[in-house]
Design a protein around this motif. Structure first.
Motif, mmCIF file in Angstrom:
data_model
loop_
_atom_site.group_PDB
_atom_site.id
_atom_site.type_symbol
_atom_site.label_atom_id
_atom_site.label_comp_id
_atom_site.label_asym_id
_atom_site.label_seq_id
_atom_site.Cartn_x
_atom_site.Cartn_y
_atom_site.Cartn_z
ATOM 1 N N ASP A 12 -46.708 19.828 1.593
ATOM 2 C CA ASP A 12 -46.775 20.078 0.159
ATOM 3 C C ASP A 12 -45.467 20.680 -0.333
ATOM 4 O OD1 ASP A 12 -47.451 20.526 -2.392
ATOM 5 O OD2 ASP A 12 -48.962 22.079 -1.976
ATOM 6 N N SER A 13 -44.834 19.959 -1.237
ATOM 7 C CA SER A 13 -43.570 20.444 -1.798
ATOM 8 C C SER A 13 -43.795 21.269 -3.054
ATOM 9 C CB SER A 13 -42.662 19.251 -2.139
ATOM 10 O OG SER A 13 -43.253 18.485 -3.168
ATOM 11 N N GLY A 14 -45.048 21.316 -3.533
ATOM 12 C CA GLY A 14 -45.348 22.064 -4.744
ATOM 13 C C GLY A 14 -44.870 21.376 -6.003
ATOM 14 N N LEU A 15 -44.505 20.094 -5.920
ATOM 15 C CA LEU A 15 -43.975 19.357 -7.053
ATOM 16 C C LEU A 15 -44.819 18.122 -7.306
ATOM 17 C CD1 LEU A 15 -40.217 19.490 -6.009
ATOM 18 C CD2 LEU A 15 -41.270 20.825 -7.849
ATOM 19 N N GLU A 16 -45.155 17.873 -8.573
ATOM 20 C CA GLU A 16 -45.912 16.683 -8.924
ATOM 21 C C GLU A 16 -44.960 15.513 -9.113
ATOM 22 O OE1 GLU A 16 -49.010 14.958 -12.282
ATOM 23 O OE2 GLU A 16 -48.153 16.970 -12.495
ATOM 24 N N ILE A 17 -45.221 14.434 -8.410
ATOM 25 C CA ILE A 17 -44.375 13.245 -8.491
ATOM 26 C C ILE A 17 -45.033 12.262 -9.443
ATOM 27 C CG2 ILE A 17 -43.393 11.322 -7.193
ATOM 28 C CD1 ILE A 17 -43.360 13.185 -4.760
ATOM 29 N N LYS A 18 -44.369 11.973 -10.557
ATOM 30 C CA LYS A 18 -44.967 11.163 -11.613
ATOM 31 C C LYS A 18 -44.409 9.753 -11.682
ATOM 32 C CE LYS A 18 -45.697 15.300 -14.410
ATOM 33 N NZ LYS A 18 -45.398 16.002 -15.685
ATOM 34 N N THR A 19 -43.331 9.487 -10.933
ATOM 35 C CA THR A 19 -42.706 8.178 -11.025
ATOM 36 C C THR A 19 -42.678 7.492 -9.669
ATOM 37 O OG1 THR A 19 -40.504 9.151 -10.692
ATOM 38 C CG2 THR A 19 -41.253 8.879 -12.953
ATOM 39 N N ARG A 20 -42.720 6.164 -9.707
ATOM 40 C CA ARG A 20 -42.753 5.388 -8.470
ATOM 41 C C ARG A 20 -41.400 5.409 -7.750
ATOM 42 N NH1 ARG A 20 -47.435 2.579 -8.136
ATOM 43 N NH2 ARG A 20 -48.613 2.357 -10.073
ATOM 44 N N SER A 21 -40.306 5.509 -8.505
ATOM 45 C CA SER A 21 -38.995 5.503 -7.868
ATOM 46 C C SER A 21 -38.831 6.715 -6.953
ATOM 47 C CB SER A 21 -37.895 5.485 -8.932
ATOM 48 O OG SER A 21 -38.015 6.597 -9.802
ATOM 49 N N VAL A 22 -39.257 7.893 -7.421
ATOM 50 C CA VAL A 22 -39.182 9.090 -6.582
ATOM 51 C C VAL A 22 -40.119 8.942 -5.391
ATOM 52 C CG1 VAL A 22 -39.684 11.558 -6.491
ATOM 53 C CG2 VAL A 22 -38.485 10.612 -8.457
ATOM 54 N N GLU A 23 -41.322 8.475 -5.635
ATOM 55 C CA GLU A 23 -42.297 8.331 -4.556
ATOM 56 C C GLU A 23 -41.808 7.360 -3.485
ATOM 57 O OE1 GLU A 23 -46.938 8.135 -4.869
ATOM 58 O OE2 GLU A 23 -46.161 6.107 -5.060
ATOM 59 N N GLN A 24 -41.290 6.212 -3.899
ATOM 60 C CA GLN A 24 -40.880 5.209 -2.927
ATOM 61 C C GLN A 24 -39.622 5.627 -2.171
ATOM 62 O OE1 GLN A 24 -40.745 1.323 -4.694
ATOM 63 N NE2 GLN A 24 -42.953 1.284 -5.045
ATOM 64 N N THR A 25 -38.782 6.423 -2.801
ATOM 65 C CA THR A 25 -37.629 6.949 -2.072
ATOM 66 C C THR A 25 -38.072 7.867 -0.946
ATOM 67 O OG1 THR A 25 -36.288 6.826 -4.076
ATOM 68 C CG2 THR A 25 -35.461 8.218 -2.316
ATOM 69 N N LEU A 26 -39.199 8.545 -1.143
ATOM 70 C CA LEU A 26 -39.698 9.501 -0.146
ATOM 71 C C LEU A 26 -40.549 8.857 0.942
ATOM 72 C CD1 LEU A 26 -40.680 12.398 -2.556
ATOM 73 C CD2 LEU A 26 -38.821 12.439 -0.894
ATOM 74 N N VAL A 27 -40.999 7.616 0.728
ATOM 75 C CA VAL A 27 -41.919 6.991 1.686
ATOM 76 C C VAL A 27 -41.391 7.015 3.119
ATOM 77 C CG1 VAL A 27 -42.906 4.785 2.399
ATOM 78 C CG2 VAL A 27 -43.222 5.577 0.075
ATOM 79 N N PRO A 28 -40.162 6.514 3.385
ATOM 80 C CA PRO A 28 -39.693 6.536 4.777
ATOM 81 C C PRO A 28 -39.516 7.950 5.317
ATOM 82 C CG PRO A 28 -37.921 5.864 3.298
ATOM 83 C CD PRO A 28 -39.168 5.880 2.490
ATOM 84 N N LEU A 29 -39.178 8.890 4.439
ATOM 85 C CA LEU A 29 -38.999 10.269 4.886
ATOM 86 C C LEU A 29 -40.339 10.865 5.318
ATOM 87 C CD1 LEU A 29 -36.987 12.536 5.274
ATOM 88 C CD2 LEU A 29 -37.316 13.173 2.880
ATOM 89 N N VAL A 30 -41.379 10.635 4.519
ATOM 90 C CA VAL A 30 -42.708 11.118 4.884
ATOM 91 C C VAL A 30 -43.170 10.457 6.183
ATOM 92 C CG1 VAL A 30 -45.130 11.178 4.170
ATOM 93 C CG2 VAL A 30 -43.347 11.622 2.498
ATOM 94 N N SER A 31 -42.894 9.176 6.317
ATOM 95 C CA SER A 31 -43.269 8.455 7.542
ATOM 96 C C SER A 31 -42.585 9.055 8.762
ATOM 97 C CB SER A 31 -42.901 6.974 7.387
ATOM 98 O OG SER A 31 -43.145 6.276 8.592
ATOM 99 N N GLN A 32 -41.303 9.389 8.589
ATOM 100 C CA GLN A 32 -40.555 9.967 9.700
ATOM 101 C C GLN A 32 -41.134 11.316 10.109
ATOM 102 O OE1 GLN A 32 -38.640 9.411 11.938
ATOM 103 N NE2 GLN A 32 -37.767 11.350 12.569
ATOM 104 N N ILE A 33 -41.435 12.153 9.120
ATOM 105 C CA ILE A 33 -41.961 13.478 9.431
ATOM 106 C C ILE A 33 -43.300 13.365 10.147
ATOM 107 C CG2 ILE A 33 -42.914 15.567 8.372
ATOM 108 C CD1 ILE A 33 -40.715 15.363 6.298
ATOM 109 N N THR A 34 -44.143 12.446 9.679
ATOM 110 C CA THR A 34 -45.438 12.227 10.338
ATOM 111 C C THR A 34 -45.241 11.796 11.783
ATOM 112 O OG1 THR A 34 -46.396 11.582 8.219
ATOM 113 C CG2 THR A 34 -47.612 10.969 10.195
ATOM 114 N N THR A 35 -44.281 10.910 12.006
ATOM 115 C CA THR A 35 -43.998 10.446 13.367
ATOM 116 C C THR A 35 -43.528 11.589 14.254
ATOM 117 O OG1 THR A 35 -43.392 8.262 12.542
ATOM 118 C CG2 THR A 35 -42.602 8.856 14.741
ATOM 119 N N LEU A 36 -42.627 12.419 13.726
ATOM 120 C CA LEU A 36 -42.094 13.522 14.515
ATOM 121 C C LEU A 36 -43.184 14.500 14.943
ATOM 122 C CD1 LEU A 36 -38.815 14.302 12.547
ATOM 123 C CD2 LEU A 36 -38.986 13.349 14.843
#
Length: 613
Positions: A12-36
């Motif tokens: 939880d970053s404590g930030l509400e993500i309202k746009t798809r561009s921000v969300e999709q930029t974070l997708v691989p990063l979230v995937s990586q953290i989950t993998t780690l």
């Protein structure tokens, strides 16, 4: 992370993500953290594995550095974000460096196992660095998104100032000069809001934004001709009424855009869609089917009340003068059948409760199925009535006979005939508005409900504007500008009928389950950042290529190593993917300043009408 693309609540970053561009930029990063965090440590790693992971870790650090450079440039140009953005960039850079060190083979101090080193031995450190990276990168993206909102607000304010100037002009020369500036500003505003509309995650907001932008698009040309008519005939009351209505509608649409972009509500009020029959039936069926799982999930009276609320709304169909006797009787019979099935269900439910049953009896299960089927048939009948009504009206008005008659009567200076055909057009308006309300009841999605309400409002406001334009022409039958003005408003009416035909097809598609609606692209459109020369841009392109090659390198290793070694390789693949995504984001930021804006330099009729992409 709030609204996480992967549902990873642990980060939880404590930030509400309202746009798809921000969300999709974070997708691989979230995937990586989950993998780690979820990976299983494997002690035996080949030397080539170690080297591949090390290169990927270093590439991640470089990509983060480039990304942070964009954030720091944003901070320099936007003083109000300087402190927050600076801290977020500092944390992101520190996290990227930590990941590079944790994947550095030369830094490993773990014991050898069968002559081989282990990697990621410090799992706690990797988790901490990954959390920090996700949080800080998210913060940078969300802060950068504030600049997009600021740009839209600034653009809106420019439009409003110029709009006020246009409203006060008294000469053609002054009008032409200011309207040229207004045209450029509207094109800029349309591009900014169009990008924002495509980027929004909330489909209801997207639909509201589309409706407001459609009003601005059509009103821009109306404003041009209505203002010219008023300047040519300054003492004509109908011309003034016509012009004032356009200015009022444009201001209202601009305010709607701001409410969507800033999540603001006048006086703190919350806008709620009026409850449609579709929504009522959906909620009713949900509660009925919920009885399968729990007999004590809601009070018995709740079902009766819900159904009666739905039946009450069907009066929009049965009370209409345009609903045939056959359709009216069909709706009433289905309402009665739904009542009977609901009463039987409640009786079976009451009996089960009296026996202290913990689950539904066979009789109750059968009643649940019958009740759901009866309200489904009611919805199907209402859908058919609404769709048939809309299709018949569109076919009836396809030749636009009242509009032709108004134009002819106005050109002849025949005020009596204009008044007569205005009444005919007003009747058409009432029919179309009522049909929009019926379509809203059966539309099947909230975005389509919003579009139906927009269509109803458009029919409501356009007819008085057409009538005032026709009256002006009748008073000045030789005026070319008055004729052009009436043509523009008639075209808007015809355009709305075409839009209603598209809306009808979409509602049918949703009902039949053929496809979804509100498709959109989520292209990343943000702010102007660092300007790099050709050599520096070439370097970034090369970095992207190197990251791709690193991914291929790791892919090759996957094919060679045994199954027990592949977890660590997949981690490397995920890291490479994340780094490449960040490179793409950074590259996009750096290239935005090259966007061609030459279309804004030559205002004219064609330019002013192009308000959507």
């Amino acid at each position: 992370m709030a609204s996480s693309p992967c549902g990873s609540g642990n980060f939880d970053s404590g930030l509400e993500i309202k746009t798809r561009s921000v969300e999709q930029t974070l997708v691989p990063l979230v995937s990586q953290i989950t993998t780690l965090i979820n990976h299983k440590d494997k002690p035996n790693k080949s030397e080539r594995t170690q080297q591949a992971i090390q290169r990927v870790g270093q590439a991640v650090s470089v990509a983060v550095g480039r990304f942070v450079g964009v954030g720091e440039a944003i901070a320099v140009e936007n003083e109000e974000l300087k402190e927050e953005m600076g801290m977020a960039c500092f944390e992101a850079r520190r996290a990227g460096d930590a990941i590079a060190k944790l994947t550095d083979v030369g830094m490993l101090v773990a014991p050898l196992v069968d002559g081989r080193k282990t990697v990621f031995s410090n799992k706690t450190g990797m988790v901490k660095a990954a959390r920090m990276l996700l949080s800080s990168v998210t913060k940078v993206l969300v802060l950068a998104d504030r600049i997009v909102i600021k740009q839209i607000i600034t653009s809106r304010n420019k439009v409003l100032v110029t709009l006020e100037q246009l409203e006060r002009v008294s000469t053609f020369q002054e009008f032409v000069q200011i309207f040229s500036q207004f045209g450029n500003q509207m094109v800029e505003f349309a591009h900014l809001t169009g990008d924002r509309q495509n980027d929004l995650k909330d489909e209801n907001k997207k639909a509201r934004m589309a409706a407001a932008r459609a009003v601005l698009e059509k009103c821009t040309m109306m404003l041009l001709t209505a203002s010219k008519t008023c300047l040519r005939h300054p003492d004509c009351e109908s011309a003034r009424i016509n012009k004032d209505a356009v200015f009022h509608r444009m201001r209202f649409a601009l305010e709607q855009v701001m409410e969507i972009v800033t999540d603001a509500r006048p006086c703190g009020e919350t806008k709620v869609l009026p409850l449609s029959i579709y929504t009522g039936i959906k909620d009713f069926k949900s509660n009925v089917e919920g009885l399968h799982e729990g007999l004590y999930s809601l009070p018995q009276q709740a079902l009766s009340d819900q159904l009666e609320a739905v039946v009450e709304r069907t009066e929009d169909f049965t009370d209409s003068a345009y609903t045939s006797h056959e359709h009216r009787e069909g709706i009433l019979q289905l309402c009665q059948l739904a009542r009977q099935d609901t009463d039987q269900l409640i009786a079976a439910w009451r009996e089960a409760l009296s026996l202290n049953a913990k689950e539904a009896s066979e009789e109750m299960e059968l009643s649940i199925l019958k009740t759901c089927q009866s309200v489904h048939e009611l919805r199907r009948e209402l859908h058919k009535v609404a769709v048939v009504r809309a299709a018949d009206l569109l076919k009836l008005h396809a030749e636009h006979l009242p509009l032709r008659a108004l134009k002819a009567s106005g050109g002849e200076g025949n005020l009596e005939a204009v008044a007569e055909y205005a009444r005919t057009l007003a009747e058409q308006k009432e029919q179309l508005m009522e049909t929009c309300r019926l379509l809203c009841h059966v539309s099947g999605t909230e975005p389509l409900e919003i579009t139906c309400m927009h269509a109803e409002e458009t029919f409501h406001v356009t007819v008085p504007q057409i009538i005032s334009a026709a009256q002006t022409l009748a008073l000045h039958p030789s005026s070319k500008i008055a004729k052009e003005n009436l043509d523009v408003f008639c075209e808007a009416w015809e355009s709305q009928l075409c839009d209603m035909g598209v809306l009808l097809r979409e509602i049918n598609d949703v009902f039949e389950g053929r496809r979804g609606v509100c498709k959109h692209s989520a292209n990343l459109k943000m702010v102007k950042a660092v300007k790099l020369d050709t050599e520096e841009q070439s370097t970034i392109a090369k970095l992207g290529l190197e990251l791709r090659l690193l991914t291929s390198d790791v892919d090759t290793e996957v094919e060679k190593w045994e199954d027990q070694e592949q977890d660590i390789v997949r981690q490397g693949q995920s890291m490479s993917s994340m780094a490449y995504s960040m490179y793409l984001f950074t590259r996009h930021q750096l290239c935005l300043h090259q966007v061609d804006t030459s279309c804004l330099s030559s205002p004219g009729r064609h330019q002013l009408s192009v308000l959507t992409r």
